[in-house]
Design a protein around this motif. Structure first.
Motif, PDB file in Angstrom:
ATOM      1  N   PHE A  95       1.011  -1.624  -0.160  1.00  0.00           N
ATOM      2  CA  PHE A  95       0.255  -0.035  -0.452  1.00  0.00           C
ATOM      3  C   PHE A  95       0.637   0.977   0.016  1.00  0.00           C
ATOM      4  CE2 PHE A  95      -2.761  -2.958   2.251  1.00  0.00           C
ATOM      5  CZ  PHE A  95      -4.558  -2.684   1.215  1.00  0.00           C
ATOM      6  N   ARG A  96       2.111   1.356  -0.583  1.00  0.00           N
ATOM      7  CA  ARG A  96       3.133   2.119  -0.552  1.00  0.00           C
ATOM      8  C   ARG A  96       1.990   3.032  -0.967  1.00  0.00           C
ATOM      9  NH1 ARG A  96       7.894  -0.325  -3.342  1.00  0.00           N
ATOM     10  NH2 ARG A  96       6.355  -1.503  -4.147  1.00  0.00           N
ATOM     11  N   ASP A  97       1.898   3.874  -2.381  1.00  0.00           N
ATOM     12  CA  ASP A  97       1.306   4.467  -2.621  1.00  0.00           C
ATOM     13  C   ASP A  97       0.109   5.407  -1.841  1.00  0.00           C
ATOM     14  OD1 ASP A  97       2.829   4.504  -4.770  1.00  0.00           O
ATOM     15  OD2 ASP A  97       2.248   3.337  -6.151  1.00  0.00           O
ATOM     16  N   ARG A  98      -0.455   4.786  -1.839  1.00  0.00           N
ATOM     17  CA  ARG A  98      -1.652   4.813  -0.323  1.00  0.00           C
ATOM     18  C   ARG A  98      -1.080   5.391   0.139  1.00  0.00           C
ATOM     19  NH1 ARG A  98      -5.944   6.806   0.228  1.00  0.00           N
ATOM     20  NH2 ARG A  98      -7.314   6.283   1.004  1.00  0.00           N
ATOM     21  N   ILE A  99      -0.524   4.574   1.852  1.00  0.00           N
ATOM     22  CA  ILE A  99      -0.167   5.739   2.607  1.00  0.00           C
ATOM     23  C   ILE A  99       0.901   7.085   2.589  1.00  0.00           C
ATOM     24  CG2 ILE A  99       1.864   4.679   4.239  1.00  0.00           C
ATOM     25  CD1 ILE A  99       1.052   1.886   3.892  1.00  0.00           C
ATOM     26  N   VAL A 100       1.244   6.677   1.409  1.00  0.00           N
ATOM     27  CA  VAL A 100       2.695   8.387   0.382  1.00  0.00           C
ATOM     28  C   VAL A 100       1.521   9.173   1.021  1.00  0.00           C
ATOM     29  CG1 VAL A 100       3.738   9.473  -0.438  1.00  0.00           C
ATOM     30  CG2 VAL A 100       4.810   6.834   0.250  1.00  0.00           C
ATOM     31  N   GLU A 101       0.265   8.868   0.257  1.00  0.00           N
ATOM     32  CA  GLU A 101      -0.695  10.254  -0.215  1.00  0.00           C
ATOM     33  C   GLU A 101      -1.203  10.380   1.435  1.00  0.00           C
ATOM     34  OE1 GLU A 101      -4.992  10.043  -1.897  1.00  0.00           O
ATOM     35  OE2 GLU A 101      -3.755   8.393  -3.070  1.00  0.00           O
ATOM     36  N   LEU A 102      -1.925   9.547   2.163  1.00  0.00           N
ATOM     37  CA  LEU A 102      -2.357   9.787   3.110  1.00  0.00           C
ATOM     38  C   LEU A 102      -2.298  10.923   4.045  1.00  0.00           C
ATOM     39  CD1 LEU A 102      -4.270   6.058   3.918  1.00  0.00           C
ATOM     40  CD2 LEU A 102      -5.190   8.296   4.038  1.00  0.00           C
ATOM     41  N   LEU A 103      -0.037  10.129   4.941  1.00  0.00           N
ATOM     42  CA  LEU A 103       0.183  10.787   5.205  1.00  0.00           C
ATOM     43  C   LEU A 103       0.619  12.426   4.801  1.00  0.00           C
ATOM     44  CD1 LEU A 103       3.156   8.132   6.351  1.00  0.00           C
ATOM     45  CD2 LEU A 103       1.436   8.743   7.923  1.00  0.00           C
ATOM     46  N   SER A 104       0.549  12.308   3.706  1.00  0.00           N
ATOM     47  CA  SER A 104       1.403  13.711   3.068  1.00  0.00           C
ATOM     48  C   SER A 104      -0.226  14.438   3.716  1.00  0.00           C
ATOM     49  CB  SER A 104       1.539  13.736   1.431  1.00  0.00           C
ATOM     50  OG  SER A 104       2.595  13.172   1.527  1.00  0.00           O
ATOM     51  N   ASN A 105      -1.205  13.917   2.975  1.00  0.00           N
ATOM     52  CA  ASN A 105      -2.604  14.601   3.738  1.00  0.00           C
ATOM     53  C   ASN A 105      -2.400  15.487   4.700  1.00  0.00           C
ATOM     54  OD1 ASN A 105      -3.565  14.666   0.464  1.00  0.00           O
ATOM     55  ND2 ASN A 105      -4.503  12.801   1.736  1.00  0.00           N
ATOM     56  N   GLU A 106      -2.160  14.707   5.527  1.00  0.00           N
ATOM     57  CA  GLU A 106      -2.021  14.882   6.884  1.00  0.00           C
ATOM     58  C   GLU A 106      -0.320  15.622   7.609  1.00  0.00           C
ATOM     59  OE1 GLU A 106      -4.268  14.303   9.580  1.00  0.00           O
ATOM     60  OE2 GLU A 106      -4.898  13.153   7.329  1.00  0.00           O
ATOM     61  N   GLY A 107      -0.024  16.200   6.974  1.00  0.00           N
ATOM     62  CA  GLY A 107       0.763  17.009   6.732  1.00  0.00           C
ATOM     63  C   GLY A 107       2.794  16.509   6.926  1.00  0.00           C
ATOM     64  N   TYR A 108       2.326  15.442   6.966  1.00  0.00           N
ATOM     65  CA  TYR A 108       3.866  14.036   7.047  1.00  0.00           C
ATOM     66  C   TYR A 108       4.953  14.885   5.838  1.00  0.00           C
ATOM     67  CZ  TYR A 108       2.086  11.995  11.822  1.00  0.00           C
ATOM     68  OH  TYR A 108       1.586  11.383  12.836  1.00  0.00           O
ATOM     69  N   ASN A 109       6.135  14.567   6.529  1.00  0.00           N
ATOM     70  CA  ASN A 109       7.107  14.789   5.392  1.00  0.00           C
ATOM     71  C   ASN A 109       7.696  13.059   5.199  1.00  0.00           C
ATOM     72  OD1 ASN A 109       9.767  15.559   3.839  1.00  0.00           O
ATOM     73  ND2 ASN A 109      10.603  16.561   5.383  1.00  0.00           N
ATOM     74  N   VAL A 110       6.831  12.750   4.062  1.00  0.00           N
ATOM     75  CA  VAL A 110       7.057  11.358   3.959  1.00  0.00           C
ATOM     76  C   VAL A 110       7.632  11.373   2.224  1.00  0.00           C
ATOM     77  CG1 VAL A 110       4.722  11.059   3.121  1.00  0.00           C
ATOM     78  CG2 VAL A 110       6.099   9.052   3.927  1.00  0.00           C
ATOM     79  N   LYS A 111       8.408  10.190   2.171  1.00  0.00           N
ATOM     80  CA  LYS A 111       8.695   9.371   0.949  1.00  0.00           C
ATOM     81  C   LYS A 111       8.834   8.242   0.713  1.00  0.00           C
ATOM     82  CE  LYS A 111      13.986   9.858   0.579  1.00  0.00           C
ATOM     83  NZ  LYS A 111      14.804  10.579   0.572  1.00  0.00           N
ATOM     84  N   LYS A 112       8.540   7.546  -0.707  1.00  0.00           N
ATOM     85  CA  LYS A 112       8.261   6.088  -1.015  1.00  0.00           C
ATOM     86  C   LYS A 112      10.209   6.024  -1.185  1.00  0.00           C
ATOM     87  CE  LYS A 112       6.604   3.678  -4.482  1.00  0.00           C
ATOM     88  NZ  LYS A 112       5.725   2.854  -5.087  1.00  0.00           N
TER      89      LYS A 112
END
Length: 115
Positions: A95-112
Motif C-alpha cells: 500500500f506504499r502509494d496510498r500510505i504516502v498519499e494519506l500521510l502527506s495529506n496529514e502534513g507528514y514529510n514522507v517519501k516512497k
C-alpha cells in the motif's frame, strides 16, 4: 494492574538507605515531533515473511503510544492489519502509494523508498 509490578524492576539492586530513590533507565521517553518535522520512509519488505509483502514505514520520531495511534489510524483508513513497534509500522500488503498519499495529506514529510 498493580503499580507494584516486579517485572519492571528485574535486575535492580535494592538499597537499605532511607533517602534512596530508584530511577528507571530510559524513563525520559522521546518527545513526538510535529507532523511537518517527521521524516518518514515507506518501503516494501518481504524478508523473513514467507514471501508475503508488507509496507514498512520507518523514521518515526516520538513516543510508542503516538506510533501505535498513527498505526491504528493507517490500518483503519486502509482496512488492513499490521503492527507497530521499535519505531516502525508494518502494514500488511503493498500500500506504499496510498500510505504516502494519506500521510502527506496529514502534513507528514514522507517519501516512497525502494522500488
Amino acid at each position: 494492574m498493580s503499580n507494584n509490578d516486579w517485572k519492571k524492576r528485574l535486575g535492580v539492586v535494592y538499597s537499605t538507605s532511607d533517602d534512596f530513590d530508584y530511577e528507571k533507565e530510559g524513563a525520559d521517553e522521546q518527545e513526538t515531533l510535529p507532523n511537518e518535522e517527521q521524516k518518514l520512509k515507506v518501503l516494501l519488505d518481504k524478508k523473513q515473511r514467507k514471501g508475503k509483502k508488507v509496507s514498512l514505514i520507518t523514521g518515526f520520531q516520538g513516543t510508542e503510544d503516538d506510533l501505535k495511534d498513527l498505526s491504528k489510524w493507517l490500518k483503519t483508513k486502509l482496512g488492513v492489519g499490521g503492527s507497530a513497534k521499535n519505531g516502525e509500522i508494518l502494514i500488511q500488503g503493498d500500500f506504499r502509494d496510498r500510505i504516502v498519499e494519506l500521510l502527506s495529506n496529514e502534513g507528514y514529510n514522507v517519501k516512497k523508498a525502494g522500488g
